[in-house]
Design an enzyme around this catalytic site. Structure first.
Site, PDB file in Angstrom:
ATOM      1  N   HIS A  65       0.837  -1.198   0.000  1.00  0.00           N
ATOM      2  CA  HIS A  65       0.000   0.000   0.000  1.00  0.00           C
ATOM      3  C   HIS A  65       0.866   1.240   0.000  1.00  0.00           C
ATOM      4  CE1 HIS A  65       0.858  -0.940   4.236  1.00  0.00           C
ATOM      5  NE2 HIS A  65       0.787   0.362   4.470  1.00  0.00           N
ATOM      6  N   CYS A 180       1.536   3.806  11.916  1.00  0.00           N
ATOM      7  CA  CYS A 180       2.538   3.298  10.983  1.00  0.00           C
ATOM      8  C   CYS A 180       2.898   4.422  10.018  1.00  0.00           C
ATOM      9  CB  CYS A 180       2.034   2.069  10.236  1.00  0.00           C
ATOM     10  SG  CYS A 180       0.697   2.392   9.064  1.00  0.00           S
TER      11      CYS A 180
END
Length: 661
Positions: A65, A180
Site C-alpha cells: 500500500h 505506521c
C-alpha cells in the site's frame, strides 16, 4: 462516492510469482479502471513503501500500500494466489493480496473505509470466506462489507431483548496508540489485533489510531483510569505527554499485529511491579484542526524542535568533554591545556600525564560539538539523508571559525536543501540511489558552497562579536545578563524558555571562553533554585502545603541539588500565581550573583555534584543559597497572605468551614 473495489479490481487466480509482479498485475487493473494515472510512478511509490517495512502479515496476507500523487481516487485491488507470494511475513507466503492505493490528499471518508478493511483482515471468518469465494463480484461485495453489514443487523435482531449480564469484576484497563508510516493499514490492524486479544484476556482496552485520517484523542478520563499503556508504532506518537506516569510498553506496529497477547501480558507485569514511565512532548500538543492562521506558530514549534534535536545530541559530547577537561584542570591546573600530546609523552606514574590525557580526550570530544549540532538539526528536519550535508556544514563552520552560530546555520541550511531536493520528481529508476548517493552529494555541495562563499564569513563575524561581547561582560552588564537568564530558567521550569536559556549556555561551551563559562554557571545555578526553594518552604512552613506537596518537597531536595528544575512543577501547577513569581525572583537573584561573583562552569549539568569543578565554588553555593532563601521567603509570604473567607456557623453546631482564595 465511487466504490472502493469492484469486480474488475478482483483477480481470484493471480498468476504472479513475486511481490513486484503481484503489485504490477493488480496496479494494471487500477490503471484500466482509470484510478491510477501513471503505472510506473505508482509502482515506484509502492516499492518505496515496501522498502520501509515488509507488508506481509501472519495468516497468509499481503497488503502492499502507499499514498501516491498518481492515484486519482482511493482504490483497493484484491488478488488470490494459489501458490503463495512472499511478502516478508514470518509464517510464510501470502495467498490473499490487497493492493491499497490512496491519493496524496485522500479524504477522510475513504480512509475510514480503508481502516475498516484493515481491521477486518484480522478476522479469520472474513479471510476464510475470501479464500472460499469463487465469484469476483461476490468477493468485491464481501470486501466492501455488504454481507458483513447484513450479518450484523441480523445478529442485533436475534439478541434484542436479552437480559443484561450480571456486572463483572473490575477489569484491568489499558489504553493503546497504534500508528505506521503510511497510516492506512498496519495502524488499524494493530488496533484490531490488540482489541481482540484484550477481549480474550478479559482486559478493557481502548485504542487511539493515529492514521492518515488524523486521530481522535482518547478521553483524558479514560487515560487517567488506565492501569497501563501500550504504544505500537513506527512513527512518533503524537501528544505523548498525556501518558506520563503510567506503566508503558513501547514497541513497533508489527508487534501489535503479531504478538498482542504478549504485549498485554507485559503491560500487566509492569503494572504489577509498579513501573511507571516518564515521557514528554518534543513539540507540545498539536491539533489537526488548527486553522491556517496558526501557521506561524506551527513553524515556530517546528523550528524549536529542529534546534532542540541538534542540542539534545550535542549535550552528551559537551557533558563528557566538559567534565574531562574540568577534571584535568582540577588535577593539573589550567596550564595542562598546553601539554604535549600524550601519544608522544606519557608517564604512568606522573599526575601531569594523567591530567593531560583527560584534557586531550575532553578536547577531542569537544571537537565534535558543532558538527553534531549541525548534523542532527538537519536530521530533525529531513531524516537520515540530511546527516551528511549537516555534518559537512558543521565541519566547515569550524574551519571558518563560525562556531556555534555557524553550526546552527549549517544545520538549518542542510535540512532545507535536502527537503527541497526530496520534492523534486525523479525517474523511478533513480529513487533507490537518491537517499544514499544523490541527496548527500548534491546537498553537501550546495551547503559547502553556501558556508564557504555566501554566509560563512558574516556568521563568523557575528560569532566573534558575540564571543567578544561575552568576554567583555563586567559589572552591571554581566549582572543584567545573569538576571535575564535566571528569569528564563525559572519561568516555565523545563519548558520552552527554560530550554532556550539552557541551549544558549550549552552552545557557548562549544567554543569555551571566560564569558561563556560564566553564562553556563549562572544558568545551572538559577535552574537549581525553584525545586530547592519549594523543598525548603515545605520544611519551614509545612502547614501552608498539602500532604502531597510536603511529600513532593522531600524529593525536591534531591532534584534541585541535581539541577532538575522540573522538581518544582507540581508546586507551580497547584499554585502558579504564587510559586512561579517567587521562583523567578529567586532565580534572577542567583543568576545575577553568580555573574557578579565571576563563577565559571565547564560542565553542562551535574548540580552540586560538580561543585569541585566550578570556579569560585563557595561564592557559587552562596549565590544558590541566597536565591533559594529569597524564593522561599516570597512563596511563604504569598501563601500566608491568602485570604480566608469565613462562613457563618450552621445552626446545627457543625464546625465552621473556611474557603481559601
Amino acid at each position: 462516492m465511487s466504490e472502493l473495489i469492484t469486480a474488475a479490481l478482483v483477480d481470484l487466480d493471480l498468476p504472479a510469482e513475486t511481490k513486484n509482479d503481484a503489485a504490477r498485475s493488480l496496479a494494471e487493473r487500477m490503471v484500466a479502471a482509470g484510478r491510477v494515472t501513471d503505472l510506473d510512478g505508482f509502482l515506484a511509490d509502492v516499492a518505496a513503501r515496501e522498502a520501509q517495512m515488509p507488508t506481509g502479515l501472519d495468516g497468509g496476507i499481503g497488503i502492499p500500500h502507499c499514498r501516491s500523487e498518481h492515484v486519482s481516487v482511493p482504490t483497493l485491488a484484491f488478488g488470490r494466489s494459489e501458490r503463495g507470494i512472499d511478502f516478508g511475513a514470518a509464517d510464510g507466503p501470502a495467498d490473499l493480496i490487497f493492493l491499497i492505493a490512496a491519493p496524496a490528499g485522500a479524504d477522510d471518508d475513504h480512509l475510514t473505509i480503508l481502516s475498516g478493511l484493515a481491521r477486518r483482515l484480522m478476522d479469520p471468518e472474513f479471510t476464510g470466506a475470501l479464500r472460499a469465494e469463487r465469484d469476483a463480484g461476490a468477493a468485491a461485495a464481501l470486501i466492501r462489507g455488504e454481507e458483513a453489514a447484513a450479518d450484523e443487523s441480523a445478529a442485533t435482531e436475534e439478541t434484542a431483548g436479552t437480559a443484561p449480564a450480571a456486572p463483572a469484576a473490575e477489569p484491568f484497563r489499558i489504553v493503546a496508540v497504534t500508528s505506521c508510516p503510511t497510516g492506512i493499514a498496519h495502524t488499524y490492524m494493530a488496533a484490531q489485533s490488540l482489541e481482540a486479544a484484550a477481549r480474550a484476556e478479559g482486559v478493557e482496552l481502548t485504542v487511539e489510531t493515529q492514521g492518515s485520517a488524523g486521530f481522535e484523542r482518547l478521553d483524558p478520563a479514560v487515560i487517567a483510569a488506565a492501569d497501563a499503556v501500550i504504544w505500537s508504532h513506527d512513527v512518533e506518537v503524537r501528544e505523548k505527554a498525556r501518558f506520563d506516569g503510567k506503566p508503558l510498553v513501547d514497541t513497533g506496529v508489527k508487534a501489535g499485529i503479531n504478538r498482542p497477547a504478549e504485549l498485554i501480558a507485559e503491560a500487566r507485569q509492569k503494572a504489577a511491579r509498579g513501573e511507571i514511565s516518564t515521557v514528554s512532548d518534543g513539540t507540545g500538543p498539536q491539533d489537526d484542526s488548527t486553522p491556517s492562521g496558526g501557521d506561524h506558530a506551527h513553524f515556530g514549534i517546528r523550528l524549536r524542535t529542529y534546534l532542540m534535536s541538534g542540542v539534545s545530541y550535542m549535550v552528551p559530547f559537551v557533558a563528557a568533554g566538559g567534565l574531562l577537561i574540568a577534571l584535568s584542570f582540577a588535577i593539573g591546573g589550567y596550564e595542562i591545556a598546553n601539554a604535549k600530546s600524550v601519544a608522544d609523552h606519557f608517564v604512568w606514574g606522573e599526575t601531569a600525564s594523567w591530567a593531560a590525557l583527560l584534557n586531550q580526550i575532553g578536547t577531542a570530544a569537544f571537537a565534535f560539538l558543532v558538527p553534531v549540532l549541525a548534523g542532527y538539526i538537519a536530521y530533525g528536519m529531513a531524516d537520515r539523508p540530511a546527516l551528511v550535508p549537516g555534518f559537512v556544514g558543521g565541519a566547515i563552520a569550524l574551519t571558518i571559525n563560525a562556531g556555534f552560530l555557524g553550526g546552527l546555520a549549517a544545520g538549518l541550511l542542510a535540512g532545507a536543501v535536502v527537503m527541497a531536493i526530496q520534492r523534486v520528481k525523479v525517474h523511478p529508476t533513480l529513487r533507490g540511489i537518491m537517499p544514499v548517493l544523490v541527496i548527500p552529494l548534491v546537498a553537501s555541495t550546495v551547503v559547502g558552497f553556501l558556508m564557504f562563499i555566501v554566509v560563512g564569513k558574516p556568521i563568523a563575524s557575528l560569532q566573534r562579536a558575540l564571543t567578544d561581547g561575552l568576554n567583555g561582560l563586567s559589572g552591571s552588564n554581566a549582572i543584567i545578563l545573569g538576571v535575564v537568564l535566571g528569569l528564563m530558567m525559572c519561568f516555565d521550569m523545563g519548558g520552552p524558555l527554560n530550554k532556550v536559556a539552557y541551549a544558549f549556555a550549552v552552545g557557548g561551551l562549544a567554543d569555551p571562553t571566560p564569558g561563556s563559562l560564566k553564562v553556563m554557571a549562572a544558568v545551572m545555578a538559577a535552574g537549581m533554585v525553584p525545586p530547592l526553594a519549594m523543598a525548603l518552604a515545605t520544611t519551614v512552613r509545612g502547614s501552608l502545603f498539602s500532604r502531597t506537596e510536603r511529600e513532593n518537597g522531600r524529593a525536591a531536595w534531591v532534584l534541585g541539588a541535581s539541577f532538575i528544575s522540573e522538581g518544582a512543577i507540581p508546586f507551580a501547577a497547584a499554585d502558579p500565581l504564587r510559586v512561579i513569581p517567587s521562583a523567578m525572583v529567586g532565580g534572577a537573584v542567583t543568576g545575577g550573583l553568580s555573574m557578579a561573583f565571576g563563577c565559571t562552569l565547564r560542565a553542562p549539568h551535574g548540580g552540586i555534584f560538580v561543585v569541585p569543578l566550578i570556579g569560585s565554588p563557595f561564592l557559587y553555593l552562596l549565590a544558590i543559597a541566597v536565591g533559594t532563601a529569597v524564593a522561599t521567603t516570597l512563596v511563604v509570604l504569598l501563601k500566608g497572605m491568602r485570604r480566608t473567607a469565613p462562613t457563618p456557623a450552621p445552626a446545627t453546631g457543625e464546625p465552621q468551614i473556611s474557603v481559601a482564595a
